[in-house]
Design an enzyme around this catalytic site. Structure first.
Site, PDB file in Angstrom:
ATOM      1  N   CYS A   1       0.832  -1.202   0.000  1.00 25.85           N
ATOM      2  CA  CYS A   1       0.000   0.000   0.000  1.00 25.85           C
ATOM      3  C   CYS A   1       0.872   1.260   0.000  1.00 25.85           C
ATOM      4  CB  CYS A   1      -0.924  -0.013   1.215  1.00 25.85           C
ATOM      5  SG  CYS A   1      -2.062   1.392   1.214  1.00 25.85           S
TER       6      CYS A   1
ATOM      7  N   CYS B   1       0.289   4.816   6.880  1.00 24.49           N
ATOM      8  CA  CYS B   1      -0.374   4.694   8.188  1.00 24.49           C
ATOM      9  C   CYS B   1       0.568   3.966   9.175  1.00 24.49           C
ATOM     10  CB  CYS B   1      -1.683   3.927   8.044  1.00 24.49           C
ATOM     11  SG  CYS B   1      -2.699   4.564   6.676  1.00 24.49           S
TER      12      CYS B   1
ATOM     13  N   CYS C   1       0.058   0.255  10.315  1.00 22.22           N
ATOM     14  CA  CYS C   1      -0.371  -0.790   9.376  1.00 22.22           C
ATOM     15  C   CYS C   1       0.772  -1.600   8.767  1.00 22.22           C
ATOM     16  CB  CYS C   1      -1.193  -0.154   8.256  1.00 22.22           C
ATOM     17  SG  CYS C   1      -1.888  -1.405   7.153  1.00 22.22           S
TER      18      CYS C   1
ATOM     19  N   CYS D   1     -16.826  -8.816   4.963  1.00 17.91           N
ATOM     20  CA  CYS D   1     -16.146  -7.549   4.687  1.00 17.91           C
ATOM     21  C   CYS D   1     -14.876  -7.790   3.883  1.00 17.91           C
ATOM     22  CB  CYS D   1     -15.829  -6.865   6.013  1.00 17.91           C
ATOM     23  SG  CYS D   1     -15.002  -5.284   5.770  1.00 17.91           S
TER      24      CYS D   1
ATOM     25  N   CYS E   1     -19.761  -5.795   2.937  1.00 18.94           N
ATOM     26  CA  CYS E   1     -19.026  -4.609   3.390  1.00 18.94           C
ATOM     27  C   CYS E   1     -17.705  -4.602   2.620  1.00 18.94           C
ATOM     28  CB  CYS E   1     -18.775  -4.713   4.901  1.00 18.94           C
ATOM     29  SG  CYS E   1     -17.789  -3.332   5.539  1.00 18.94           S
TER      30      CYS E   1
ATOM     31  N   CYS F   1     -19.505   2.261   8.069  1.00 17.49           N
ATOM     32  CA  CYS F   1     -18.803   1.569   9.142  1.00 17.49           C
ATOM     33  C   CYS F   1     -17.570   2.424   9.390  1.00 17.49           C
ATOM     34  CB  CYS F   1     -18.437   0.161   8.691  1.00 17.49           C
ATOM     35  SG  CYS F   1     -17.341  -0.703   9.837  1.00 17.49           S
TER      36      CYS F   1
ATOM     37  N   ARG G   1     -18.319  -2.317  17.447  1.00 16.95           N
ATOM     38  CA  ARG G   1     -17.595  -3.582  17.215  1.00 16.95           C
ATOM     39  C   ARG G   1     -16.307  -3.672  18.017  1.00 16.95           C
ATOM     40  NH1 ARG G   1     -16.885  -4.042  11.557  1.00 16.95           N
ATOM     41  NH2 ARG G   1     -19.101  -4.545  11.607  1.00 16.95           N
TER      42      ARG G   1
HETATM   43  N1  SAM Z   1      -6.713   0.569   2.878  1.00 17.30           N
HETATM   44  C1  SAM Z   1      -7.987   0.851   3.335  1.00 17.30           C
HETATM   45  C2  SAM Z   1      -8.042   2.005   4.309  1.00 17.30           C
HETATM   46  O1  SAM Z   1      -7.082   2.240   5.029  1.00 17.30           O
HETATM   47  O2  SAM Z   1      -9.077   2.674   4.349  1.00 17.30           O
HETATM   48  C3  SAM Z   1      -8.705  -0.349   3.953  1.00 17.30           C
HETATM   49  C4  SAM Z   1      -7.958  -1.332   4.791  1.00 17.30           C
HETATM   50  S1  SAM Z   1      -7.290  -0.722   6.295  1.00 17.30           S
HETATM   51  C5  SAM Z   1      -6.244  -2.042   6.770  1.00 17.30           C
HETATM   52  C6  SAM Z   1      -8.663  -0.782   7.386  1.00 17.30           C
HETATM   53  C7  SAM Z   1      -8.461  -0.410   8.826  1.00 17.30           C
HETATM   54  O3  SAM Z   1      -7.736  -1.419   9.511  1.00 17.30           O
HETATM   55  C8  SAM Z   1      -7.674   0.837   9.160  1.00 17.30           C
HETATM   56  O4  SAM Z   1      -8.401   2.004   8.971  1.00 17.30           O
HETATM   57  C9  SAM Z   1      -7.351   0.611  10.619  1.00 17.30           C
HETATM   58  O5  SAM Z   1      -8.362   1.121  11.451  1.00 17.30           O
HETATM   59  C10 SAM Z   1      -7.327  -0.905  10.753  1.00 17.30           C
HETATM   60  N2  SAM Z   1      -5.970  -1.381  11.070  1.00 17.30           N
HETATM   61  C11 SAM Z   1      -4.951  -1.522  10.241  1.00 17.30           C
HETATM   62  N3  SAM Z   1      -3.865  -1.962  10.877  1.00 17.30           N
HETATM   63  C12 SAM Z   1      -4.203  -2.108  12.176  1.00 17.30           C
HETATM   64  C13 SAM Z   1      -3.515  -2.525  13.344  1.00 17.30           C
HETATM   65  N4  SAM Z   1      -2.231  -2.860  13.311  1.00 17.30           N
HETATM   66  N5  SAM Z   1      -4.180  -2.560  14.510  1.00 17.30           N
HETATM   67  C14 SAM Z   1      -5.493  -2.210  14.560  1.00 17.30           C
HETATM   68  N6  SAM Z   1      -6.198  -1.811  13.481  1.00 17.30           N
HETATM   69  C15 SAM Z   1      -5.567  -1.749  12.315  1.00 17.30           C
HETATM   70  C1  DTB Z   2     -11.524  -2.232  11.028  1.00 14.69           C
HETATM   71  O1  DTB Z   2     -11.858  -1.214  11.664  1.00 14.69           O
HETATM   72  N1  DTB Z   2     -10.718  -3.161  11.469  1.00 14.69           N
HETATM   73  C2  DTB Z   2     -10.504  -4.188  10.487  1.00 14.69           C
HETATM   74  C3  DTB Z   2     -11.469  -3.757   9.357  1.00 14.69           C
HETATM   75  N2  DTB Z   2     -11.956  -2.502   9.806  1.00 14.69           N
HETATM   76  C4  DTB Z   2     -11.025  -3.733   7.967  1.00 14.69           C
HETATM   77  C5  DTB Z   2      -9.092  -4.368  10.100  1.00 14.69           C
HETATM   78  C6  DTB Z   2      -8.189  -4.705  11.252  1.00 14.69           C
HETATM   79  C7  DTB Z   2      -6.834  -4.954  10.723  1.00 14.69           C
HETATM   80  C8  DTB Z   2      -5.862  -5.394  11.784  1.00 14.69           C
HETATM   81  C9  DTB Z   2      -4.502  -5.569  11.239  1.00 14.69           C
HETATM   82  C10 DTB Z   2      -4.382  -6.613  10.154  1.00 14.69           C
HETATM   83  O2  DTB Z   2      -4.902  -7.735  10.319  1.00 14.69           O
HETATM   84  O3  DTB Z   2      -3.695  -6.332   9.164  1.00 14.69           O
HETATM   85 FE1  SF4 Z   3      -2.890   1.232   3.290  1.00 17.47          FE
HETATM   86 FE2  SF4 Z   3      -2.904   0.078   5.668  1.00 17.47          FE
HETATM   87 FE3  SF4 Z   3      -3.248   2.692   5.485  1.00 17.47          FE
HETATM   88 FE4  SF4 Z   3      -5.191   1.026   4.609  1.00 17.47          FE
HETATM   89  S1  SF4 Z   3      -4.477   1.271   6.706  1.00 17.47           S
HETATM   90  S2  SF4 Z   3      -4.391   2.833   3.592  1.00 17.47           S
HETATM   91  S3  SF4 Z   3      -3.931  -0.672   3.859  1.00 17.47           S
HETATM   92  S4  SF4 Z   3      -1.413   1.550   4.913  1.00 17.47           S
END
Ligand code: SAM
Ligand code: DTB
Ligand code: SF4
Length: 412
Positions: free
Chosen positions: A64, A68, A71, A108, A139, A199, A271
């Site tokens: 990506c 963030c 992530c 989702c 979703c 959501c 959630r």
């Molecule tokens: N890329 C898209 C975005 O960021 O909108 C969708 C996928 S992103 C992984 C969805 C959500 O996962 C993020 O907004 C964040 O809240 C959650 N997330 C990602 N990494 C995480 C982590 N290490 N711990 C908890 N939540 C996480």
């Molecule tokens: C949300 O709020 N939490 C989910 C879903 N929306 C997409 C994602 C959590 C991701 C946790 C880190 C991972 O598994 O990569």
């Molecule tokens: Fe990309 Fe992760 Fe950020 Fe979603 S949360 S935009 S997958 S870096």
């Protein structure tokens, strides 16, 4: 008793004008008082023994371009997960079937994108169509959306779009630098305007202060519409990400965050989201007590782990919880919610004067009652309740009538 304790929380109206100070005051309440209040709000709108169950699938993982800080899929961080292509539709449908069989009502689909590319949209739309055809709620979380993309997803049968604020706008630029909070508000507006359910939640445990946790929740609650689902993620601290060594959040502070979310957004599904794998059973039970009524089910979130399905099944059994059906997840689509007896009456075994005479089979429809015993007088019973005005509590009472048809008439 302090002023804040003696002031009851208003549960009958949805507010969009919370101040940060008010929300901070809720966080400051004695723990038992806060949980008690949140549990009261939960009961006013939901059956507290029911939990909405969603399953996640990463349909496009890693690589990506966003940065963030939490992530593991960001290509900015060392050791980030390997990039894959968008999954084939058949493979996604197979996973959705498995999720349904395991008890999920919502599926989702997540993609590690800044936003979907035009070339990806037809395939994503087809995935949504096919998953929806299985009878699951759909979703997706695909990054930022334009107005047109939101409409395209809606037309394909998408029910919910997940797009989180992730943290307090005040703390945001400590965590993410490649898109702004305003970008997120814009996507949420496109999603709402397209008629999709939202959501939207965030992550706690990223080194933010309590004031900033309050700031996240107040921003969510003051959106033009409360998000239909509010995922509260506890940071999964992944090696290689800038937040790998974030200080662990006090578990009671996590429960407080759930409780305040429930009080601020009473009709939303709150959630208990990422982070359950490292939570004790007792902590999860406290979260359900404090108003959490949704989880991610399945052994993987997107790239990190989640409790295994058998473990969750046993936990639900130990706690007397049960998964919400797809229909039940819509019980809160007020106003206009109506419950009608499919069998042409109230379902009682006589006494109320309608033609039912059979065990009630209830359908929940989003339209005024036209007969039956929805309280509008069509069945001949003496209930004076207005036809379109069935509350959730009425709905629950009718779903499991204890004496007669539950319509409030005197003869059943
Ligand atoms: N890329 C898209 C975005 O960021 O909108 C969708 C996928 S992103 C992984 C969805 C959500 O996962 C993020 O907004 C964040 O809240 C959650 N997330 C990602 N990494 C995480 C982590 N290490 N711990 C908890 N939540 C996480
Ligand atoms: C949300 O709020 N939490 C989910 C879903 N929306 C997409 C994602 C959590 C991701 C946790 C880190 C991972 O598994 O990569
Ligand atoms: Fe990309 Fe992760 Fe950020 Fe979603 S949360 S935009 S997958 S870096």
């Amino acid at each position: 008793m302090s002023a804040v304790i003696s002031t009851p929380v208003e549960t009958s109206s949805l507010r969009h004008d919370w101040s940060r100070a008010e929300v901070e005051a809720l966080f400051e309440l004695p723990f038992t008082e806060l949980v008690f209040r949140a549990a009261g709000v939960h009961r006013a709108y939901f059956d507290p023994t029911e939990v909405q169950v969603s399953t996640l699938l990463s349909v496009k993982t890693g690589g990506c371009p966003e940065d963030c800080g939490y992530c593991p899929q960001s290509s900015h961080h060392p050791d980030s997960v390997a990039a894959t292509k968008l999954m084939d539709i058949d493979a996604v449908v197979e996973k959705a079937k498995q999720a349904k069989a395991a008890g999920a009502s919502r599926f989702c689909m997540g993609a590690a994108w800044r936003s979907p590319k035009p070339r990806d949209m037809p395939k994503v739309a087809e995935m949504i169509r096919e998953v929806k055809a299985l009878g699951l709620e759909t979703c997706a979380t695909l990054g930022m959306l334009s107005e047109e993309q939101a409409k395209e997803l809606k037309n394909a049968g998408l029910d919910y779009y997940n797009h989180n604020l992730d943290t307090d706008p005040e703390y945001y630029d400590q965590i993410i630098h490649t898109r702004t909070v305003q970008d997120r508000f814009d996507t949420l507006e496109h999603v709402r305007d397209a008629g999709l359910k939202t959501c939207c939640g965030g992550i706690v445990g990223m080194g933010e202060t309590r004031r900033q946790r309050a700031g996240l929740l107040v921003t969510l609650a003051n959106l033009p519409a409360h998000p239909d689902s509010v995922p509260i993620n506890r940071l999964v601290a992944v090696k290689g990400t800038p937040l790998a060594n974030a200080p662990a959040l006090d578990p009671f502070e996590f429960v407080r965050t759930i409780a305040v979310a429930r009080i601020l957004m009473p009709k939303s599904m709150v959630r208990l989201s990422a982070g359950r794998e490292t939570m004790s059973d007792e902590l999860q039970a406290l979260c359900f007590t404090a108003g959490a009524n949704s989880i991610f089910h399945g052994e993987k979130l997107l790239t990190t782990g989640n409790p295994d399905t058998e473990y969750d099944r046993a936990l639900f059994q130990r706690l007397g919880l049960r998964p919400m059906s797809v229909q039940e997840t819509h019980l809160n689509d007020l106003p206009g919610l109506t419950i009608v007896g499919n069998d042409g009456g109230c379902g009682s075994s006589g006494g109320c004067g309608c033609s039912g005479g059979q065990t009630a089979t209830l359908t929940i429809v989003n339209a005024p009652a036209e007969g039956g015993c929805g309280g509008g007088g069509g069945c001949g019973c003496s209930s004076g309740a207005p036809a379109g005005g069935v509350t959730l509590a009425d709905a629950m009472a009718q779903r499991q009538p204890e004496d007669g048809c539950g319509c409030g008439c005197s003869g059943c």
